[in-house]
Design a protein around this motif. Structure first.
Motif, mmCIF file in Angstrom:
data_model
loop_
_atom_site.group_PDB
_atom_site.id
_atom_site.type_symbol
_atom_site.label_atom_id
_atom_site.label_comp_id
_atom_site.label_asym_id
_atom_site.label_seq_id
_atom_site.Cartn_x
_atom_site.Cartn_y
_atom_site.Cartn_z
ATOM 1 N N HIS A 95 -5.422 48.850 -54.715
ATOM 2 C CA HIS A 95 -5.814 49.956 -53.844
ATOM 3 C C HIS A 95 -6.223 49.478 -52.460
ATOM 4 N N SER A 96 -6.594 48.219 -52.350
ATOM 5 C CA SER A 96 -7.050 47.679 -51.062
ATOM 6 C C SER A 96 -6.874 46.166 -51.093
ATOM 7 N N GLY A 97 -7.116 45.555 -49.930
ATOM 8 C CA GLY A 97 -7.056 44.095 -49.860
ATOM 9 C C GLY A 97 -8.121 43.457 -50.739
ATOM 10 N N THR A 98 -9.283 44.074 -50.773
ATOM 11 C CA THR A 98 -10.360 43.550 -51.614
ATOM 12 C C THR A 98 -9.945 43.570 -53.086
ATOM 13 N N GLN A 99 -9.272 44.640 -53.497
ATOM 14 C CA GLN A 99 -8.848 44.703 -54.909
ATOM 15 C C GLN A 99 -7.718 43.726 -55.199
ATOM 16 N N ALA A 100 -6.933 43.397 -54.186
ATOM 17 C CA ALA A 100 -5.917 42.360 -54.371
ATOM 18 C C ALA A 100 -6.602 41.020 -54.629
ATOM 19 N N ASN A 101 -7.643 40.726 -53.849
ATOM 20 C CA ASN A 101 -8.379 39.474 -54.080
ATOM 21 C C ASN A 101 -9.049 39.487 -55.447
ATOM 22 N N MET A 102 -9.621 40.627 -55.812
ATOM 23 C CA MET A 102 -10.248 40.742 -57.133
ATOM 24 C C MET A 102 -9.215 40.463 -58.229
ATOM 25 N N GLY A 173 -7.546 32.145 -44.872
ATOM 26 C CA GLY A 173 -7.386 33.501 -44.341
ATOM 27 C C GLY A 173 -8.714 34.032 -43.854
ATOM 28 N N SER A 174 -8.647 35.014 -42.962
ATOM 29 C CA SER A 174 -9.855 35.438 -42.265
ATOM 30 C C SER A 174 -9.721 36.845 -41.703
ATOM 31 N N SER A 175 -10.872 37.365 -41.266
ATOM 32 C CA SER A 175 -10.896 38.628 -40.530
ATOM 33 C C SER A 175 -11.099 38.390 -39.047
ATOM 34 N N ALA A 176 -11.645 37.240 -38.704
ATOM 35 C CA ALA A 176 -11.985 37.009 -37.302
ATOM 36 C C ALA A 176 -11.937 35.510 -36.978
ATOM 37 N N ALA A 199 -4.010 32.317 -50.272
ATOM 38 C CA ALA A 199 -3.908 32.610 -48.840
ATOM 39 C C ALA A 199 -4.050 34.118 -48.663
ATOM 40 N N ASP A 200 -5.152 34.538 -48.049
ATOM 41 C CA ASP A 200 -5.396 35.969 -47.804
ATOM 42 C C ASP A 200 -4.904 36.275 -46.392
ATOM 43 N N ILE A 201 -3.715 36.891 -46.316
ATOM 44 C CA ILE A 201 -3.094 37.141 -45.005
ATOM 45 C C ILE A 201 -3.358 38.574 -44.515
ATOM 46 N N HIS A 228 -2.150 47.800 -43.985
ATOM 47 C CA HIS A 228 -2.481 48.794 -42.949
ATOM 48 C C HIS A 228 -2.972 48.197 -41.643
ATOM 49 N N LYS A 229 -2.885 46.880 -41.464
ATOM 50 C CA LYS A 229 -3.452 46.272 -40.247
ATOM 51 C C LYS A 229 -2.334 45.959 -39.247
ATOM 52 N N THR A 230 -1.684 44.790 -39.411
ATOM 53 C CA THR A 230 -0.571 44.515 -38.481
ATOM 54 C C THR A 230 0.765 45.007 -39.028
HETATM 55 C C1 LIG Z 1 -9.266 43.532 -44.089
HETATM 56 C C2 LIG Z 1 -9.350 42.341 -44.980
HETATM 57 C C3 LIG Z 1 -9.187 42.467 -46.362
HETATM 58 C C4 LIG Z 1 -8.937 43.791 -47.040
HETATM 59 O O1 LIG Z 1 -9.847 44.728 -46.817
HETATM 60 P P1 LIG Z 1 -9.815 46.171 -47.532
HETATM 61 O O2 LIG Z 1 -10.662 46.942 -46.594
HETATM 62 O O3 LIG Z 1 -10.427 45.983 -48.860
HETATM 63 O O4 LIG Z 1 -8.395 46.629 -47.613
HETATM 64 C C5 LIG Z 1 -9.170 41.329 -47.143
HETATM 65 N N1 LIG Z 1 -9.312 40.119 -46.591
HETATM 66 C C6 LIG Z 1 -9.473 39.953 -45.263
HETATM 67 C C7 LIG Z 1 -9.573 38.575 -44.724
HETATM 68 C C8 LIG Z 1 -9.502 41.062 -44.419
HETATM 69 O O5 LIG Z 1 -9.674 40.898 -43.105
#
Ligand SMILES: *Cc1c(COP(=O)(O)O)cnc(C)c1O
Length: 416
Positions: A95-102, A173-176, A199-201, A228-230
């Motif tokens: 459902h989200s990136g977080t759930q993919a990592n989970m 991988g990162s957010s910032a 690798a969290d892209i 939903h980002k890039t």
């Molecule tokens: C945005 C992001 C996610 C996913 O976030 P969701 O809001 O759960 O979709 C996962 N990992 C990184 C590094 C992110 O920047």
């Protein structure tokens, strides 16, 4: 098409909030690095009758009848994801990136196992083991950071840390973190200590899909992405790996950590991936990076400090401490918001302020590039941002910038 008269009649309150949000998007300059605008086609897929359908399981192996059409949709999403990234296997249900990592953690780790990941204040993500997140509560986590002087990850230090800590899984991988990750180096470091490499892209999904950044698929054991980002495939997550781990990943998502997939979102992913397979998307992604570099150059010329001195990606991270020690990230975010420019405050390496205040801002280009902005508009916006940071309380400056924002928004509508 965003507004429908059914909604207006049934629920005027929600209808008008949606109209207001649409207007807000049209009338402001969105520079939040994790946001974008999907096509009308993706919106239609997401707002479709697929939301009515239960489809626990996977294509051709469901726990419900009547899944023949959603099977078609999910298989298209899977096939296109595999083609985009050259992957053997894709799970499009998170459902989200977080759930993919989970999903990856649940598939491969036991509670108490060790994760080594990038510190949140250096650009990491909550789902990489922060103590307020399940990942920090279930696993033993240590974190690596960037070199405080260069702003780059020091891979030799990371290798030593891995040898000492002996993790079961290393997350890249990162957010910032405005620079590309050396995925191959992390593959080696992980292999040397017998850890998996995830690798969290999430942020660079589109840049990798377009071939602009190194693709970790096929080398890293697992790749997780957001959609939903890039890349403009609607909100959601994605897991890519090899056939070796396919069954474990499938089970960790369903039934391990999710129930029925959100088939309307899976349809959005299918459509967005199709769009991303085109030459136009490659040009778009290239422009996203060019626009970010233009912003970086403009900020540098005007005396702002950037973490790592610039960017390889779709955003720049401004460290305000050198140039404007009295302006916090949240001051800048608020002053910019008041003139119609949306950015987010962000912690910077070596952060001394709280995450609610911060000393930096993150300024991203994916959404404005979707609107059609190129270098000259980015220069204008870059100067406008610095004008506001330099004079956060000057009404004349605010009025001038707000006029510029209005003109740009009018010239580049998002939805016709
Ligand atoms: C945005 C992001 C996610 C996913 O976030 P969701 O809001 O759960 O979709 C996962 N990992 C990184 C590094 C992110 O920047």
């Amino acid at each position: 098409m965003v507004g429908s008269n059914h909604l207006e009649q049934t629920d005027p309150a929600v209808y008008s909030a949606i109209q207001n949000e649409r207007q807000r998007q049209e009338d402001s300059l969105g520079l939040i690095a994790s946001e974008n605008h999907v096509s009308e086609a993706v919106l239609e897929a997401q707002g479709s009758v697929l939301t009515n359908k239960y489809a626990e399981g996977y294509p051709d192996a469901r726990y419900y009848g009547g899944c023949e059409h959603v099977d078609t949709v999910e298989q298209l999403a899977i096939d296109r994801a595999k083609e985009l990234f050259g992957a053997d296997y894709a799970n499009v249900q998170p459902h989200s990136g977080t759930q993919a990592n989970m999903g990856v953690y649940f598939a491969m780790l036991d509670p108490g196992d060790r994760i080594l990941s990038l510190d949140l204040t250096h650009g990491g993500h909550l789902s990489h083991g922060h103590h307020v997140n399940f990942s920090g509560q279930l696993y033993e986590v240590e974190q690596y950071g960037v070199d405080p002087d260069s702003g780059y990850i020091d891979y030799d230090t990371l290798a030593d840390h891995a040898t000492e800590f002996d993790p079961d899984l290393i997350v890249s991988g990162s957010s910032a973190y405005p620079r590309e990750f050396a995925y191959e180096r992390i593959d080696e470091i992980a292999a040397a200590v017998g850890a998996y490499h995830l690798a969290d892209i999430a942020h660079v999904t589109g840049l990798i899909a377009a071939g602009l950044h190194t693709n970790p698929v096929g080398n890293a054991d697992f790749v997780t992405a957001s959609t939903h980002k890039t890349i403009r495939a609607g909100r959601g997550g994605l897991i890519l790996t090899t056939d070796e781990y396919a069954e474990q990943i499938d089970k960790a998502i369903f039934p391990g950590s999710q129930g029925g997939p959100l088939m309307h979102n899976v349809a959005g992913k299918a459509v967005g991936f199709k769009e991303a397979l085109t030459d136009e998307f490659e040009e778009y992604a290239q422009q996203v990076v060019t626009n970010a570099k233009t912003l970086a150059d403009t900020f540098s010329e005007r005396g702002l400090s950037l973490v790592s001195g610039g960017t390889d990606k779709h955003y720049v991270l401004v460290d305000l401490r050198d140039s404007h020690p009295d302006v916090t990230g949240s001051d800048a975010e608020e002053a910019l918001q008041s003139v119609g420019i949306t950015v987010n405050k962000n912690t910077v390496p070596g952060e001394t302020r709280s995450p609610f205040t911060t000393s930096g801002i993150r300024v991203g280009t994916p959404a404005l590039t979707t609107r059609g902005f190129t270098q000259s508009e980015m220069e204008t916006i870059g100067h406008a941002i610095v004008d506001i940071i330099e004079h956060p309380e000057d009404d004349d400056v605010a009025t001038d910038v707000a006029t510029t924002v209005d003109q740009l928004c009018e010239a580049y509508p998002i939805y016709e």
